[in-house]
Design an enzyme around this catalytic site. Structure first.
Site, PDB file in Angstrom:
ATOM      1  N   HIS A  17       6.872  -5.649   9.706  1.00  0.00           N
ATOM      2  CA  HIS A  17       7.358  -4.667   8.428  1.00  0.00           C
ATOM      3  C   HIS A  17       5.566  -3.849   9.197  1.00  0.00           C
ATOM      4  CE1 HIS A  17       8.085  -2.729   4.751  1.00  0.00           C
ATOM      5  NE2 HIS A  17       6.706  -2.202   5.000  1.00  0.00           N
ATOM      6  N   GLY A 171       9.004   5.130   1.547  1.00  0.00           N
ATOM      7  CA  GLY A 171       8.543   6.481   0.261  1.00  0.00           C
ATOM      8  C   GLY A 171       9.117   5.754  -0.929  1.00  0.00           C
ATOM      9  N   GLU A 201       8.950  -3.473  -4.384  1.00  0.00           N
ATOM     10  CA  GLU A 201       7.143  -3.106  -4.058  1.00  0.00           C
ATOM     11  C   GLU A 201       7.027  -2.792  -5.292  1.00  0.00           C
ATOM     12  OE1 GLU A 201       6.327  -1.158  -0.888  1.00  0.00           O
ATOM     13  OE2 GLU A 201       4.006  -1.316  -1.388  1.00  0.00           O
TER      14      GLU A 201
HETATM   15 ZN   LIG Z   1       6.617  -0.368   4.274  1.00  0.00          ZN
END
Ligand SMILES: [Zn+2]
Length: 344
Positions: A17, A171, A201
């Site tokens: 990532h 995003g 997240e």
């Molecule tokens: Zn990321």
């Protein structure tokens, strides 16, 4: 163990990532800025270090966009990509799935074919000269909506560069519901790409469920809020769906308020396949080695434990079975030699 840094520095690692433009270190930004003297970005390394000191998240976004603005030609793309690989090689990163947002570049006028050639050329040279194997995840910039989704899947399927293995969604999450992207993920999956959206997240565990059910996620970008739902943790553990954890990023974006409270411990305790990653490393003042050190401290790992974390990333990667075996063996050999070294 006392100081894990020397062990981590030499450990062969995989990163799952990490964003393309978000990996532009001050050294790379200086090179790009020198190519485009009309930009406001400083070219002097010291002034750049100040420029990269963020006051808040809005400032981070501003700097990020000014770096996006420096990538204007296929040659800029090639330079950025190869130099990112050079920074990876210095950390003994042997394999990386780099998240690329082709829409940001093609929308700004970089020709599609030129963009694809540039990343592929950098990938081949990085592998031959630096020993870093790069693969691509093409991701939808969620804030740009369904038109960006359409364009991203079209670019992925039409061009299908050799290094492309997966399809993502980044995003903001708030107000950008995952299920609306289902048709685009369906097309990418039909074309043979793996599904790796960001989820959970900055929003709750339902977003992770949405990523799993609507987008058929095989790994989850961040997945930080999964720990709020024991049934979700159980599901992730049972199906070996890895979480791509980026500790310092979570603090920088305030997804987690205090590193001591990072939910990585609960994830590991629940048996989830946890991988450690750096996200946008220079922009968050970190690199993958530092993220491993942070994780090692939070999880109280010794060398074997740190090596297991590195092997989690290999297992969760989209390397072929032979490539996975080889990298896992390199990690084991390095660790065994390290533990046997005299004078330890
Ligand atoms: Zn990321």
């Amino acid at each position: 163990m006392t100081d894990p840094h020397p062990f981590i520095a030499g450990l062969p690692k995989a990163e799952l990532h990490v964003h393309h433009v978000g990996s532009a270190s001050p050294r790379i930004v200086a090179e790009l800025a020198a190519r485009h003297p009309d930009s406001k970005v400083p070219t002097d390394p010291e002034a750049l270090a100040d420029y990269f000191t963020f006051t808040d998240f809005a400032h981070f976004v501003e700097v990020y966009l000014s770096v996006v603005d420096l990538v204007r030609t296929p040659e800029d793309v090639r330079l950025l990509t190869f130099e990112v690989a050079r920074d990876m090689a210095r950390q003994n990163i042997r394999y990386a799935e780099l998240t690329v947002t082709p829409y940001s570049s093609t929308r700004r006028g970089i020709p599609e074919a030129g963009f694809m050639e540039a990343i592929e050329d950098a990938r081949r040279v990085a592998e031959a000269e630096l020993g870093v194997v790069l693969r691509w995840c093409f991701d939808i910039p969620g804030e740009a909506g369904l038109q960006a989704a359409e364009e991203t899947v079209r670019l992925a399927v039409d061009h299908r560069p050799e290094g492309l293995v997966s399809f993502g969604l980044g995003g903001p999450e708030i107000g950008v519901e995952r299920p609306q992207f289902k048709p685009y993920f369906d097309r990418a999956i039909d074309a043979g790409l793996h599904s790796v959206p960001h989820a959970g997240e900055t929003t709750g565990p339902q977003t992770v469920w949405d990523a799993l059910t609507a987008l058929r996620a095989e790994r989850i970008g961040h997945g930080t809020s999964s720990v709020k739902d024991p049934r979700l943790l159980e599901h992730l553990a049972e199906h070996r769906i890895a979480l791509e954890v980026c500790p310092t990023s979570n603090i920088a974006t305030r997804a987690v308020t205090d590193i001591e409270l990072h939910p990585i411990r609960e994830m590991v305790a629940a048996g989830v396949l946890v991988t450690v990653n750096s996200d946008d490393p220079p922009m968050f003042g970190t690199d993958l080695n530092n993220e491993y050190a942070v994780a090692a401290r939070l999880l109280e790992l010794d060398e074997r434990g740190i090596a297991d974390l590195a092997k989690n990333a290999v297992e969760a990667s989209f390397l072929d079975p032979a490539g996975k075996r080889k990298l896992a063996e390199e990690i084991d050999t390095y660790t065994t030699n390290w533990l046997r070294a005299p004078g330890r």
